[in-house]
Design an enzyme around this catalytic site. Structure first.
Site, PDB file in Angstrom:
ATOM      1  N   THR A  46       1.992 -30.605 -32.913  1.00 52.97           N
ATOM      2  CA  THR A  46       0.596 -31.231 -32.210  1.00 52.97           C
ATOM      3  C   THR A  46       0.353 -30.401 -33.353  1.00 52.97           C
ATOM      4  OG1 THR A  46       1.099 -30.872 -29.931  1.00 52.97           O
ATOM      5  CG2 THR A  46      -1.013 -30.905 -30.539  1.00 52.97           C
ATOM      6  N   TYR A 109      -0.716 -41.766 -23.145  1.00 54.49           N
ATOM      7  CA  TYR A 109      -1.503 -42.529 -23.078  1.00 54.49           C
ATOM      8  C   TYR A 109      -1.182 -43.684 -21.328  1.00 54.49           C
ATOM      9  CZ  TYR A 109      -4.482 -47.004 -23.383  1.00 54.49           C
ATOM     10  OH  TYR A 109      -5.179 -48.350 -23.081  1.00 54.49           O
ATOM     11  N   TYR A 135       8.641 -31.454 -23.579  1.00 57.87           N
ATOM     12  CA  TYR A 135       7.464 -30.816 -23.990  1.00 57.87           C
ATOM     13  C   TYR A 135       6.468 -31.746 -22.832  1.00 57.87           C
ATOM     14  CZ  TYR A 135       3.178 -29.396 -27.094  1.00 57.87           C
ATOM     15  OH  TYR A 135       1.677 -29.454 -27.740  1.00 57.87           O
ATOM     16  N   ARG A 140      -3.008 -34.109 -22.824  1.00 52.82           N
ATOM     17  CA  ARG A 140      -3.408 -34.833 -23.839  1.00 52.82           C
ATOM     18  C   ARG A 140      -2.437 -35.949 -23.295  1.00 52.82           C
ATOM     19  NH1 ARG A 140      -3.498 -32.700 -29.389  1.00 52.82           N
ATOM     20  NH2 ARG A 140      -4.539 -30.448 -29.816  1.00 52.82           N
ATOM     21  N   LYS A 164       9.304 -27.516 -24.289  1.00 57.45           N
ATOM     22  CA  LYS A 164       8.233 -26.634 -24.014  1.00 57.45           C
ATOM     23  C   LYS A 164       6.868 -26.086 -22.956  1.00 57.45           C
ATOM     24  CE  LYS A 164       3.759 -26.099 -27.057  1.00 57.45           C
ATOM     25  NZ  LYS A 164       3.388 -26.603 -28.885  1.00 57.45           N
ATOM     26  N   ILE A 206       6.499 -21.632 -28.009  1.00 59.17           N
ATOM     27  CA  ILE A 206       6.058 -22.389 -28.906  1.00 59.17           C
ATOM     28  C   ILE A 206       4.804 -22.066 -29.588  1.00 59.17           C
ATOM     29  CG2 ILE A 206       6.167 -24.418 -30.380  1.00 59.17           C
ATOM     30  CD1 ILE A 206       9.176 -25.091 -28.121  1.00 59.17           C
TER      31      ILE A 206
END
Length: 295
Positions: A46, A109, A135, A140, A164, A206
């Protein structure tokens, strides 16, 4: 066996004025990290603006990072996608490039079901042999990898080894670690929760913060591992205003601005991200001065 333990940097991707990747500056940033104790380099995530890199740029950046790091610390390549086939292709190429592991964001999405998430990650894992970190970033991606799904993946798929955790919900993190019984490597994905996650049994962080203060971020973890919990917590608390400033706009807008203020040529983010607004730039400068990064 954990891919790494401690503070891994979610390294930014510097851009030239013409918009291309500035590999010379990437090398400088990489050396800055390694010389200041970073425990791993996480490239093309990201913070690295992977979502606006072409597939060619994405893979070239991973290959370049592996060559630059040259085995000094582990390199973990961001290879996630909301298309399973694309995630497989990127992960296969990252393995060929010599990455020590890959970081797979949950498909954004699409809003997959938990079964869909399981099948997606399992399919990618079966295409490669290097270790995988999931992750989880619901804000997001639009979907949450539930603790039960993470534990199932780590138990049933040999090379899926951890996550993560950027959900920000410390109760969910606690549930995950309770269910995992030591079988999931959990890394904080939130710089303001490093010590809390370590206290529950996490392996490290991270980190966005590490782009700016790699030594101190490393030390937060190392001091905790040395059972110097008060010193670790003090460093965590000392960094809170800086962390707040680094997230005053969406990542990586502020951290690229911070690196520019430090004299690096990080450039500006790619559209649709924009430069840090002036009011927030002043806030960031003040936080950096208060921390002692800027004079």
């Amino acid at each position: 066996m954990s891919i790494f333990k401690g503070a891994g940097v979610a390294i930014i991707t510097p851009f030239r004025e013409d918009g291309g990747i500035n590999y010379t500056e990437f090398d400088k940033l990489t050396e800055f990290q390694i010389q200041n104790g970073t425990d791993a380099i996480i490239v093309a995530g990201t913070s690295g603006e992977a979502s606006t890199l072409t597939h060619g740029e994405h893979l070239n950046l991973i290959r370049h990072c592996v060559r630059t790091v040259a085995g000094r610390v582990p390199v973990i390549a961001g290879t996630g996608s909301n298309c399973t086939e694309t995630a497989v292709k990127l992960s296969v190429e990252a393995e060929r490039a010599g990455a020590d592991g890959v970081l797979l964001v949950s498909p954004y999405y699409n809003k997959a079901t938990q079964n869909g998430l399981y099948q997606h990650f399992k399919t990618v894992a079966e295409a490669i042999q290097i270790p995988i970190l999931l992750y989880n970033i619901p804000s997001r991606a639009g979907c949450n990898i539930q603790p039960e799904t993470i534990v199932r993946l780590c138990r049933e798929v040999e090379n899926i080894v951890g996550v993560k955790d950027a959900g920000g919900d410390i109760s969910q993190t606690a549930k995950l670690l309770a269910l995992a019984e030591g079988e999931v490597d959990v890394y904080s994905g939130n710089d303001d929760q490093i010590v809390p996650v370590l206290s529950l049994g996490g392996k490290g962080v991270i980190s966005v913060l590490s782009n700016v203060i790699p030594r101190q971020t490393h030390d937060i973890c190392q001091l905790y591992f040395e059972e110097k919990t008060a010193e670790s917590a003090a460093l965590q608390l000392q960094s809170m205003k800086l962390i707040e400033a680094l997230f005053c706009e969406v990542n990586p807008i502020p951290v690229k601005s911070a690196l520019n203020l430090m004299g690096f040529a990080a450039g500006i983010p790619r559209m649709p991200l924009t430069e840090l607004e002036e009011v927030n730039k002043r806030k960031l400068e003040q936080a950096m001065k208060a921390y002692g990064i800027l004079g």
